[in-house]
Design a protein around this motif. Sequence first.
Motif, PDB file in Angstrom:
ATOM      1  N   MET A 154       0.839  -1.201   0.000  1.00  0.00           N
ATOM      2  CA  MET A 154       0.000   0.000   0.000  1.00  0.00           C
ATOM      3  C   MET A 154       0.871   1.248   0.000  1.00  0.00           C
ATOM      4  N   VAL A 157       2.933   1.264  -3.482  1.00  0.00           N
ATOM      5  CA  VAL A 157       2.135   1.391  -4.706  1.00  0.00           C
ATOM      6  C   VAL A 157       1.269   2.648  -4.690  1.00  0.00           C
ATOM      7  N   LEU A 158       0.673   2.965  -3.532  1.00  0.00           N
ATOM      8  CA  LEU A 158      -0.222   4.120  -3.481  1.00  0.00           C
ATOM      9  C   LEU A 158       0.481   5.347  -2.907  1.00  0.00           C
ATOM     10  N   PRO A 161       3.833   7.253  -5.466  1.00  0.00           N
ATOM     11  CA  PRO A 161       3.463   8.191  -6.539  1.00  0.00           C
ATOM     12  C   PRO A 161       2.922   9.500  -5.984  1.00  0.00           C
ATOM     13  N   ALA A 162       2.369   9.452  -4.754  1.00  0.00           N
ATOM     14  CA  ALA A 162       1.806  10.674  -4.183  1.00  0.00           C
ATOM     15  C   ALA A 162       2.890  11.718  -3.927  1.00  0.00           C
ATOM     16  N   VAL A 170       5.104   5.555 -11.945  1.00  0.00           N
ATOM     17  CA  VAL A 170       3.826   5.404 -11.245  1.00  0.00           C
ATOM     18  C   VAL A 170       3.199   4.069 -11.617  1.00  0.00           C
ATOM     19  N   ASP A 171       3.932   3.267 -12.384  1.00  0.00           N
ATOM     20  CA  ASP A 171       3.405   1.976 -12.814  1.00  0.00           C
ATOM     21  C   ASP A 171       3.202   1.058 -11.604  1.00  0.00           C
ATOM     22  N   PRO A 172       1.950   0.635 -11.355  1.00  0.00           N
ATOM     23  CA  PRO A 172       1.708  -0.174 -10.151  1.00  0.00           C
ATOM     24  C   PRO A 172       2.473  -1.498 -10.156  1.00  0.00           C
ATOM     25  N   LEU A 175       6.121  -0.699  -9.140  1.00  0.00           N
ATOM     26  CA  LEU A 175       6.131  -0.335  -7.716  1.00  0.00           C
ATOM     27  C   LEU A 175       5.824  -1.545  -6.849  1.00  0.00           C
ATOM     28  N   SER A 249      -2.176  -6.414  -7.436  1.00  0.00           N
ATOM     29  CA  SER A 249      -3.461  -5.999  -7.993  1.00  0.00           C
ATOM     30  C   SER A 249      -4.103  -4.878  -7.185  1.00  0.00           C
ATOM     31  N   ILE A 250      -3.619  -4.589  -5.967  1.00  0.00           N
ATOM     32  CA  ILE A 250      -4.211  -3.436  -5.259  1.00  0.00           C
ATOM     33  C   ILE A 250      -3.958  -2.148  -6.033  1.00  0.00           C
ATOM     34  N   GLY A 251      -2.933  -2.125  -6.881  1.00  0.00           N
ATOM     35  CA  GLY A 251      -2.671  -0.931  -7.684  1.00  0.00           C
ATOM     36  C   GLY A 251      -3.457  -0.913  -8.983  1.00  0.00           C
ATOM     37  N   GLY A 252      -4.330  -1.911  -9.194  1.00  0.00           N
ATOM     38  CA  GLY A 252      -5.162  -1.926 -10.381  1.00  0.00           C
ATOM     39  C   GLY A 252      -4.709  -2.916 -11.435  1.00  0.00           C
TER      40      GLY A 252
END
Lengths: 308, 294
Positions: A154, A157-158, A161-162, A170-172, A175, A249-252
């Motif tokens: 989390m 990945v999230l 990028p912030a 920013v590629d999930p 990351l 997959s939490i990053g999409g």
Amino acid sequence: MTVVKGEPVPEGADDTGGMTVGGPDGDGYVPSERRLARERHRRARARRATAIAAVSTLVTAALLYLVVVNAPGWPRTKETFFSAHYAREALPKVLEGLWLNLRLLLVCGAAVLVLGMLIAIARTLRGPVFFPLRVLAAAYTDFFRGLPLIINLMIVVLGVPALRLQGVTVDPVLLGGTALTLTYSAYVAEVFRAGIESVHPSQRAAARSLGLTSRQALRHVVLPQAVRRQVPPLLNDLVSLQKDTGLVSIGGAVDAVRAADIIVGRSLNYTPYIVAGLVFVALTIPMTRFTDWVTARMDRQRAQGGSL
Amino acid sequence: MHPAPRTLRRAVAAATVALLATAVGCAPQPEEKASATSSGPAANSCAKGKLATKTSGKLTIATDEPAYEPWFKDDEPANGQGFESAVAYAVAKRLGYDKSAVVWQSVPFNKAFAPGVKSFDFDINQVSISDERKKAVDFSSGYYDVRQAVIALKDSKAAKATSIADLRELKLGAQVGTTSLDYVTNLVKPARQAAVFGKNDQAKSALKNGQVDAVVTDLPTAFYITAAEVTDAKIVGQFENQGSAPEQFGLVLDKGSALTPCVTAAVDALREDGTLAGIEKQWLSDAVDAPVLK
């Protein structure tokens, strides 16, 4: 084991094929009546044991089958978890997603092995000058081994990028792969360290007394012995990593499990999960057999006094 | 072979067989119980306050946690505020259960549909009705007509999209298990694989971080996100309904539940007497003007 010609084979080594060893091919060895009788008896016992095991297995399987099939919810469970229609629909999508898991496994697996080895070596270096390196390595393993993987993911990945850093992806998937590598190299470093420390100090001392430098002793004497002992636990970590690759997959990103998720969400039928689960199991089994084979081969070489 | 281990082994084998046999024998029991309750006299009558609910005299309603606005308010389903909370209480009242007889339960979206004994009487969680899903669960009739909407950051390229074709080249995101995702894959058919998130929360942060260009959600959620959560985002537009029947949210009941006809009758009655329209106006009044993407 070496068998001297003409000498009776030690007991227990010839449960099935005792007759063929030696034999009447001119070396004069003829098995005694008593020995033949003993072998016959042993074979009969083995056959009986196999038969009992087979019957027992069949009975157990039949009973389990009946328990499940006679369960009141079975028809619905069957439709919800074992629907041929949804299995067919899910399989191609799951395999497509699995490609992402596999790529992550290969790249992260290699990175984890390298990084883990470096950290383990850093942690086992002797000499006061390496003190800060040892502390850093220990802090790294303590932190990332303790940090739950999902939280690590989390944050990376999230959270990364912030920060909006220039030049940082920013590629999930990238990351997520980074987060996996961070956590797993901490685990693997501990496996390596345990392996290195399990090599008896006398080995290092002997190597040094032969005139090898500290580094040479590590490279040629300690690590080759350590690595053999680490194969099974390393495989464990590799299988864990394989399953955890799906957490990106939490990053999409759509991996095998998320591909199953998508169909489950639409249809409320859980068969795709079963398909995804079986695909992962099917990947793990050959991997286990392969490492078993590698370990057995290394053990044989060592037993024969082969090359280190 | 010594006799003791053999006896021991036989005993273990016998015990295993006995255990399995007991399991076979025991297994069908819950069915008898279940059929006893559902075939009781109250099974098909919708007598007020006397339905065959999980807990007699109480109505157990489930939803996911956290419960999002505008569907619920303050993550507190029992406060009667927010669209779905209000609908749930209206249905309960119609069925003869007043506010004190309603028990809320937290059930994750994915778990609400698992086969097996349900712990709730019905689930209200923005679940779209579809024929495919009807094979797994029962639905009441629809209590809300849904439209799907696209949101993007105000200063992004995606915000300037005026047609579905404009969306095609973007990196789109949606929550797994939603019709929003179906709209992305079946209607927009993006050139790059869509990002699929476990929760809308993750989709929102991916949108903020620039990991996706636009996110698809249902229209009320889109209004809430742009108004309160990601204030530098805007609604790019909404999709027209696909197919002949409008997409609707329905209450989820166990497959073959005896309550389904009663709950459906209650929802129909609330739609006819204008109660649903009133609740919608009160809680989702924002959910109107958004340009339609074609």
